[in-house]
Design an enzyme around this catalytic site. Structure first.
Site, PDB file in Angstrom:
ATOM      1  N   TYR A 156       0.847  -1.205   0.000  1.00  0.00           N
ATOM      2  CA  TYR A 156       0.000   0.000   0.000  1.00  0.00           C
ATOM      3  C   TYR A 156       0.878   1.248   0.000  1.00  0.00           C
ATOM      4  O   TYR A 156       0.694   2.164  -0.803  1.00  0.00           O
ATOM      5  CB  TYR A 156      -0.906  -0.029   1.237  1.00  0.00           C
ATOM      6  CG  TYR A 156      -1.921   1.093   1.299  1.00  0.00           C
ATOM      7  CD1 TYR A 156      -3.116   1.005   0.598  1.00  0.00           C
ATOM      8  CD2 TYR A 156      -1.687   2.219   2.070  1.00  0.00           C
ATOM      9  CE1 TYR A 156      -4.054   2.031   0.661  1.00  0.00           C
ATOM     10  CE2 TYR A 156      -2.611   3.249   2.144  1.00  0.00           C
ATOM     11  CZ  TYR A 156      -3.797   3.154   1.443  1.00  0.00           C
ATOM     12  OH  TYR A 156      -4.712   4.173   1.505  1.00  0.00           O
ATOM     13  N   LYS A 160       1.206   3.957  -3.045  1.00  0.00           N
ATOM     14  CA  LYS A 160       0.815   5.362  -2.870  1.00  0.00           C
ATOM     15  C   LYS A 160       2.011   6.285  -3.126  1.00  0.00           C
ATOM     16  O   LYS A 160       1.840   7.375  -3.682  1.00  0.00           O
ATOM     17  CB  LYS A 160       0.233   5.580  -1.479  1.00  0.00           C
ATOM     18  CG  LYS A 160      -1.082   4.811  -1.228  1.00  0.00           C
ATOM     19  CD  LYS A 160      -2.173   5.186  -2.217  1.00  0.00           C
ATOM     20  CE  LYS A 160      -3.537   4.616  -1.819  1.00  0.00           C
ATOM     21  NZ  LYS A 160      -4.604   4.946  -2.783  1.00  0.00           N
TER      22      LYS A 160
HETATM   23  P1  NAP Z   1     -13.769   2.831   0.585  1.00  0.00           P
HETATM   24  O1  NAP Z   1     -14.863   3.388   1.392  1.00  0.00           O
HETATM   25  O2  NAP Z   1     -13.401   1.392   0.711  1.00  0.00           O
HETATM   26  O3  NAP Z   1     -14.040   3.192  -0.937  1.00  0.00           O
HETATM   27  C1  NAP Z   1     -13.234   2.695  -1.960  1.00  0.00           C
HETATM   28  C2  NAP Z   1     -14.098   2.409  -3.159  1.00  0.00           C
HETATM   29  O4  NAP Z   1     -13.269   1.921  -4.223  1.00  0.00           O
HETATM   30  C3  NAP Z   1     -15.143   1.317  -2.871  1.00  0.00           C
HETATM   31  O5  NAP Z   1     -16.373   1.653  -3.459  1.00  0.00           O
HETATM   32  C4  NAP Z   1     -14.519   0.115  -3.536  1.00  0.00           C
HETATM   33  O6  NAP Z   1     -15.436  -0.871  -3.915  1.00  0.00           O
HETATM   34  C5  NAP Z   1     -13.876   0.750  -4.752  1.00  0.00           C
HETATM   35  N1  NAP Z   1     -12.918  -0.143  -5.364  1.00  0.00           N
HETATM   36  C6  NAP Z   1     -12.006  -0.927  -4.735  1.00  0.00           C
HETATM   37  N2  NAP Z   1     -11.342  -1.661  -5.642  1.00  0.00           N
HETATM   38  C7  NAP Z   1     -11.848  -1.326  -6.853  1.00  0.00           C
HETATM   39  C8  NAP Z   1     -11.582  -1.762  -8.157  1.00  0.00           C
HETATM   40  N3  NAP Z   1     -10.664  -2.706  -8.419  1.00  0.00           N
HETATM   41  N4  NAP Z   1     -12.276  -1.223  -9.184  1.00  0.00           N
HETATM   42  C9  NAP Z   1     -13.220  -0.286  -8.943  1.00  0.00           C
HETATM   43  N5  NAP Z   1     -13.530   0.153  -7.727  1.00  0.00           N
HETATM   44  C10 NAP Z   1     -12.851  -0.362  -6.683  1.00  0.00           C
HETATM   45  O7  NAP Z   1     -12.406   3.610   0.902  1.00  0.00           O
HETATM   46  P2  NAP Z   1     -12.021   5.159   1.056  1.00  0.00           P
HETATM   47  O8  NAP Z   1     -11.442   5.302   2.393  1.00  0.00           O
HETATM   48  O9  NAP Z   1     -13.089   6.064   0.589  1.00  0.00           O
HETATM   49  O10 NAP Z   1     -10.791   5.179   0.037  1.00  0.00           O
HETATM   50  C11 NAP Z   1     -10.720   6.014  -1.099  1.00  0.00           C
HETATM   51  C12 NAP Z   1      -9.249   6.221  -1.423  1.00  0.00           C
HETATM   52  O11 NAP Z   1      -8.597   6.887  -0.342  1.00  0.00           O
HETATM   53  C13 NAP Z   1      -8.451   4.937  -1.634  1.00  0.00           C
HETATM   54  O12 NAP Z   1      -7.554   5.106  -2.708  1.00  0.00           O
HETATM   55  C14 NAP Z   1      -7.694   4.782  -0.326  1.00  0.00           C
HETATM   56  O13 NAP Z   1      -6.512   4.034  -0.495  1.00  0.00           O
HETATM   57  C15 NAP Z   1      -7.409   6.219   0.004  1.00  0.00           C
HETATM   58  N6  NAP Z   1      -7.098   6.527   1.408  1.00  0.00           N
HETATM   59  C16 NAP Z   1      -7.985   6.242   2.399  1.00  0.00           C
HETATM   60  C17 NAP Z   1      -7.700   6.626   3.709  1.00  0.00           C
HETATM   61  C18 NAP Z   1      -8.664   6.420   4.859  1.00  0.00           C
HETATM   62  O14 NAP Z   1      -8.291   6.662   6.030  1.00  0.00           O
HETATM   63  N7  NAP Z   1      -9.911   6.047   4.619  1.00  0.00           N
HETATM   64  C19 NAP Z   1      -6.477   7.260   3.991  1.00  0.00           C
HETATM   65  C20 NAP Z   1      -5.597   7.518   2.959  1.00  0.00           C
HETATM   66  C21 NAP Z   1      -5.918   7.158   1.665  1.00  0.00           C
HETATM   67  P3  NAP Z   1     -15.697  -2.094  -2.849  1.00  0.00           P
HETATM   68  O15 NAP Z   1     -16.401  -1.459  -1.676  1.00  0.00           O
HETATM   69  O16 NAP Z   1     -16.523  -3.036  -3.635  1.00  0.00           O
HETATM   70  O17 NAP Z   1     -14.346  -2.618  -2.484  1.00  0.00           O
END
Ligand code: NAP
Length: 250
Positions: A156, A160
């Site tokens: 991860y 990133k």
């Molecule tokens: P989330 O609620 O899990 O949303 C991620 C979305 O991406 C989900 O709808 C997921 O679908 C979809 N997804 C995953 N794999 C995919 C694929 N192969 N093709 C198409 N869609 C896909 O997570 P989030 O926290 O909003 O994350 C959004 C971004 O922020 C990500 O890139 C994550 O790495 C980054 N991020 C998050 C945090 C945090 O604290 N939350 C911190 C830093 C960075 P499914 O639900 O079906 O898997």
């Protein structure tokens, strides 16, 4: 209102968390939005929320780790709306929480495919129509884990960090064609992903990681994306933009 009036935005991972919050905000600010997700129900729910709000959106089902799906989501946007002003590579997965020696190659490959290779492919698909139309904006969701290490998250963190390097390079290469490329580096943000990562720990256990002593909300990231996508940021490119409550400041 209307900070994105007339613009067309494609947002991956639009069925959940930060992606959904950004889809809803962008539509409220006048953008026509392609909501992309791998699960139809979740993405269609985002489209429903936007339409109920009076906005314009459509859903495209795509797994961003699939090269043909990535081509298709960009082509469907250009076909449906006539252009693509904003590509927001937001979909991501966290991968297993294990140390390097336990991190198997299958998991490594999957995390790199979804979090990094998908961004490379989507950029390659979106840049030609952006050049043709006179410019565009590429945003990607990186992470503070791309700026500092994150124990038990080697793939991860590597992916990133890769997104940040890719963003800077694309900013250099396509700035002359009026394409801006920036990425957002969230800290801990309250989303379904964070719920999975924190397991049994309460959210408050994460407060110590940020001087602001709270986790962020999906809307905190959506507002950063709105600024970076809008013409207000017309001189901003190649930037990892932190939305982390001060996490990396220390
Ligand atoms: P989330 O609620 O899990 O949303 C991620 C979305 O991406 C989900 O709808 C997921 O679908 C979809 N997804 C995953 N794999 C995919 C694929 N192969 N093709 C198409 N869609 C896909 O997570 P989030 O926290 O909003 O994350 C959004 C971004 O922020 C990500 O890139 C994550 O790495 C980054 N991020 C998050 C945090 C945090 O604290 N939350 C911190 C830093 C960075 P499914 O639900 O079906 O898997």
């Amino acid at each position: 209102m209307d900070r994105l009036k007339g613009k067309v935005a494609l947002i991956t991972g639009g069925g959940s968390g930060m992606g959904r919050a950004t889809c809803v905000l962008f539509a409220r600010e006048g953008a026509r939005v392609t909501v992309v997700d791998r699960v139809a129900g979740a993405g269609q729910e985002t489209v429903r929320q936007i339409r109920d709000d009076g906005g314009e959106a459509s859903f495209v089902e795509a797994d961003v780790s699939d090269a043909a799906d990535v081509e298709h989501m960009v082509a469907a946007t250009v076909e449906g709306y006539g252009r693509i002003d904003v590509l927001f590579n937001n979909a991501g997965i966290e991968g297993p929480s294990v140390k390097l020696l336990e991190y198997g190659e299958d998991d490594w490959g999957r995390v790199i495919a979804v979090n990094l290779t998908a961004v490379y492919r989507a950029m390659r698909a979106a840049i030609p129509p952006m050049i043709e139309q006179g410019g565009g904006v590429i945003l990607s969701t990186a992470s503070v884990a791309g700026l500092v290490g994150l124990a038990r998250s080697s793939a991860y963190s590597a992916a990133k960090a890769g997104v940040i390097g890719l963003t800077r390079t694309v900013a250099l290469e396509y700035g002359p064609q009026n394409i801006r490329a920036n990425c957002i580096c969230p800290g801990f943000i309250s989303t379904p992903m964070l719920d999975r990562v924190r397991g049994d720990r309460p959210e408050s256990a994460l407060h110590r990681h940020a001087p602001l002593r709270r986790v962020g909300q999906a809307e905190d990231v959506a507002y950063a994306a709105l600024y970076l996508a809008s013409d207000e940021a017309s001189y901003v490119t190649g930037v990892p933009f932190m939305v982390d409550g001060g996490y990396v400041a220390g």
